[in-house]
Design a protein around this motif. Structure first.
Motif, short mmCIF file in Angstrom:
data_model
loop_
_atom_site.label_atom_id
_atom_site.label_comp_id
_atom_site.label_asym_id
_atom_site.label_seq_id
_atom_site.Cartn_x
_atom_site.Cartn_y
_atom_site.Cartn_z
N TYR A 56 0.85 -1.20 0.00
CA TYR A 56 0.00 0.00 0.00
C TYR A 56 0.88 1.24 0.00
O TYR A 56 1.97 1.25 0.59
CB TYR A 56 -0.88 0.04 1.25
CG TYR A 56 -2.12 -0.82 1.20
CD1 TYR A 56 -3.36 -0.25 0.94
CD2 TYR A 56 -2.05 -2.19 1.41
CE1 TYR A 56 -4.51 -1.03 0.91
CE2 TYR A 56 -3.19 -2.98 1.38
CZ TYR A 56 -4.41 -2.40 1.13
OH TYR A 56 -5.54 -3.16 1.09
N GLU A 59 -1.54 6.94 0.55
CA GLU A 59 -2.84 7.37 0.04
C GLU A 59 -3.80 6.19 -0.14
O GLU A 59 -4.98 6.27 0.21
CB GLU A 59 -2.68 8.12 -1.29
CG GLU A 59 -3.98 8.66 -1.87
CD GLU A 59 -4.75 9.55 -0.91
OE1 GLU A 59 -5.99 9.56 -0.99
OE2 GLU A 59 -4.10 10.23 -0.06
N SER A 60 -3.30 5.08 -0.68
CA SER A 60 -4.19 3.92 -0.87
C SER A 60 -4.62 3.33 0.47
O SER A 60 -5.73 2.81 0.60
CB SER A 60 -3.51 2.86 -1.74
OG SER A 60 -2.35 2.34 -1.12
N ARG A 62 -5.06 5.13 3.22
CA ARG A 62 -6.10 6.05 3.70
C ARG A 62 -7.41 5.82 2.96
O ARG A 62 -8.49 5.93 3.56
CB ARG A 62 -5.63 7.49 3.55
CG ARG A 62 -4.55 7.88 4.55
CD ARG A 62 -4.10 9.32 4.36
NE ARG A 62 -3.22 9.74 5.44
CZ ARG A 62 -2.66 10.95 5.53
NH1 ARG A 62 -2.90 11.86 4.58
NH2 ARG A 62 -1.88 11.25 6.54
N GLU A 63 -7.33 5.51 1.69
CA GLU A 63 -8.55 5.21 0.92
C GLU A 63 -9.21 3.94 1.47
O GLU A 63 -10.44 3.85 1.53
CB GLU A 63 -8.21 5.04 -0.56
CG GLU A 63 -7.88 6.35 -1.26
CD GLU A 63 -7.45 6.14 -2.71
OE1 GLU A 63 -7.43 4.95 -3.15
OE2 GLU A 63 -7.13 7.13 -3.38
N MET A 64 -8.40 2.96 1.85
CA MET A 64 -8.93 1.74 2.45
C MET A 64 -9.68 2.06 3.74
O MET A 64 -10.78 1.58 3.99
CB MET A 64 -7.80 0.75 2.74
CG MET A 64 -8.26 -0.58 3.30
SD MET A 64 -6.93 -1.56 4.07
CE MET A 64 -6.94 -0.86 5.75
N ALA A 66 -11.02 4.95 4.67
CA ALA A 66 -12.25 5.68 4.37
C ALA A 66 -13.34 4.74 3.86
O ALA A 66 -14.52 4.86 4.23
CB ALA A 66 -11.97 6.77 3.32
N GLY A 67 -12.95 3.77 3.03
CA GLY A 67 -13.90 2.80 2.52
C GLY A 67 -14.51 1.94 3.62
O GLY A 67 -15.70 1.62 3.60
N LYS A 70 -17.11 4.06 5.50
CA LYS A 70 -18.33 4.20 4.70
C LYS A 70 -19.18 2.93 4.74
O LYS A 70 -20.41 2.98 4.79
CB LYS A 70 -17.98 4.55 3.26
CG LYS A 70 -17.41 5.95 3.08
CD LYS A 70 -16.93 6.15 1.63
CE LYS A 70 -16.24 7.51 1.47
NZ LYS A 70 -15.68 7.67 0.10
N GLU A 82 -13.14 12.33 6.01
CA GLU A 82 -11.95 12.97 5.44
C GLU A 82 -10.99 13.38 6.54
O GLU A 82 -9.77 13.19 6.43
CB GLU A 82 -12.36 14.17 4.59
CG GLU A 82 -11.20 14.95 4.00
CD GLU A 82 -10.31 14.12 3.10
OE1 GLU A 82 -9.09 14.39 3.04
OE2 GLU A 82 -10.82 13.18 2.44
N ARG A 85 -9.39 10.11 8.24
CA ARG A 85 -8.40 9.37 7.45
C ARG A 85 -7.03 10.00 7.53
O ARG A 85 -6.02 9.32 7.31
CB ARG A 85 -8.87 9.25 5.99
CG ARG A 85 -8.78 10.53 5.19
CD ARG A 85 -9.58 10.47 3.88
NE ARG A 85 -8.99 9.61 2.89
CZ ARG A 85 -8.08 10.01 2.00
NH1 ARG A 85 -7.64 11.27 2.00
NH2 ARG A 85 -7.59 9.16 1.12
N ARG A 86 -6.95 11.29 7.86
CA ARG A 86 -5.66 11.97 7.97
C ARG A 86 -4.84 11.51 9.17
O ARG A 86 -3.65 11.78 9.25
CB ARG A 86 -5.89 13.48 8.05
CG ARG A 86 -6.48 14.07 6.78
CD ARG A 86 -6.74 15.55 6.94
NE ARG A 86 -7.46 16.09 5.78
CZ ARG A 86 -7.91 17.33 5.69
NH1 ARG A 86 -7.72 18.18 6.71
NH2 ARG A 86 -8.56 17.74 4.63
#
Length: 476
Positions: A56, A59-60, A62-64, A66-67, A70, A82, A85-86
């Motif tokens: 990873y 960024e990927s 953090r996308e994980m 956030a997903g 959700k 948002e 995730r930071r």
């Protein structure tokens, strides 16, 4: 005390998850941390480091995260996701290689410098148990778990069950932990202790004076602890087949429920006293050995288990057990305690049933043997149900059985019942070990379970088959 914990909670904290791309991170840790963030229980200076072998980028990763939020958190707002995730950064590495730990140490030092304070550090082992020894040794040898000083920057290590697969491996694991870390640094998770209804057992038993006089062998006839799961083993075949129901949930969840229902009054809700009382009752369990196991236990396997992925075709692993035991000592002498758990059961049910003795003399119906029954439902439909007799309206003295019912969600609202992991994570941050299992408890649990497992392995108790989602075994 609450005010003190609140102030401690504001100290800068770094949360390291070793095994951060696995199932536990997705199902429990990320949603739990998000809820803590939304309720203001995380420090303003907070960082999560995800450590894993997977490729990873930051960024990927953090996308994980956030997903996951959700998917798992109903009504999570985009702005909150948002911001949340930071908190997360990612570091790729292998558990068995020094480089990853050295890189982590460098990052932690940089973060302390940026924050101008020695931050608290939590190391959550979210990896398979086969990596435990390697990770423990690497964390200790790298110096990552050493606090900056006695005055600031504590470090804590969080370990998921299973704590070994028998007494010998549990002792070996505990000996290693004891050499590398102090007991106050070690948080052994049995997530059942984090459930709201499980924590309430202490309050229910010891904060209500009317229960105490009858909570012993004179007032109680028997106790039945059930942990039924409607689902089968799913994709856990490779793990489950080497463990079985007794070692998977009996040695931990079921025995912890027994301890909470039978322990003596700790005199305080402080962690040390509660854990001592739990350990004392577990040490008092009658240990069945050899031929004794045959008369006191039952084991079964659901039809179709041998076809599950990862399961040996000739497996004798139990997916159901029923054990009758007792606690030695005057307080509980002669009171049978039934421990029961299984997969592919008729329904999901975690419940403790306490049957009180028939009072003599009894002003109750002449044609029946009446007993008060308390049913403490841990999940689902969390609540307490107590049966009692009342006079039926009318001129005659006709008694009728009714239930007093307390429903958790109706009383407090569903949103106020925090997830077990959310509560456990908060307790670790606060340094409260009440909800975590002590060394004494683990050893006492394995001392009880080990002889039963050995007797089953020697086929002293035949393995019976049962149809899925039925209770077709002879329960006696």
């Amino acid at each position: 005390m609450a005010e003190k914990q609140g102030k401690q909670n504001l100290l800068p904290t770094i949360f390291v998850v070793l095994g951060a791309t696995g199932d536990l991170m997705r199902r429990k840790l990320t949603p739990g941390l998000f809820h803590l963030y939304k309720t203001g229980h995380l420090p303003s200076l907070f960082q999560v480091i995800g450590f894993s072998k997977d490729a990873y980028t930051q960024e990927s990763f953090r996308e994980m995260v956030a997903g996951i939020v959700k998917e798992k958190v109903r009504g999570a707002d985009p702005a909150g996701i948002e911001q949340f995730r930071r908190f997360f950064v990612y570091q790729q590495g292998l558990f068995e290689e020094n480089e990853g730990y050295q890189n982590m140490a460098t990052f932690l030092g940089q973060k302390d410098g940026e924050w101008k304070v020695c931050a608290n550090k939590l190391f959550y082992i979210a990896a398979s148990p086969q990596f435990y020894e390697t990770i423990f040794r690497k964390l200790a040898s790298s110096g990552l778990t050493k606090p900056c000083s006695p005055e600031e920057g504590w470090t804590r290590v969080i370990v998921e069950k299973p704590f070994g697969k028998d007494l010998q491996t549990a002792q070996k694991l505990d000996e290693l932990l004891g050499k590398l870390f102090r007991e106050e640094q070690i948080y052994r998770i049995d997530h059942y202790l984090g459930k709201e209804t499980v924590q309430n057992i202490l309050a229910f038993r010891f904060s209500n004076s009317f229960l105490d006089p009858a909570w012993n062998r004179d007032g109680i006839e028997r106790i039945h602890i059930q942990l039924w799961e409607k689902e089968e083993i799913g994709d856990r075949g490779g793990f489950y087949d080497g463990i079985g129901a007794l070692r998977d949930v009996g040695q931990s969840h079921v025995l912890q429920l027994l301890a909470l229902f039978c322990m003596g009054n700790p005199g305080t809700f402080e962690a040390d006293q509660v854990r001592k009382k739990r350990a004392a009752i577990l040490r008092s369990l009658k240990i069945w050995k050899g031929q004794e196991v045959e008369g006191q236990t039952l084991r079964g396997q659901y039809e179709g288990y041998l076809l599950e992925k990862g399961v040996d075709q000739n497996s004798k692993t139990e997916t159901y057990f029923r054990i009758q035991t007792r606690i030695e000592g005057k307080l509980w002498e002669g009171v049978p305690i039934i421990l029961e758990s299984g997969k592919a059961m008729p329904e999901d049910r975690v419940e403790v049933t306490v049957t009180f003795r028939h009072p003599i003399p009894c002003l109750c119906p002449a044609d029946r043997h009446y007993q008060n029954v308390l049913r403490y439902r841990v999940e689902p439909k969390e609540g307490i149900r107590i049966s009692f007799l009342v006079k039926k309206p009318g001129p005659a003295m006709i008694l009728e059985e009714k239930d007093f019912i307390f429903d958790y969600k109706e009383a407090f609202g569903e949103e106020q019942i925090a997830d077990a992991y959310e509560r456990l994570l908060l307790s670790v941050i606060r340094g409260d070990q009440t909800l975590f299992v002590s060394t004494e408890e683990i050893m006492a649990e394995w001392e009880f379970v080990d002889p039963i497992v050995r007797a089953w392995q020697n086929n002293l108790v035949p393995l019976q088959r049962y149809r899925k989602n039925t209770m077709s075994l002879p329960l006696g």
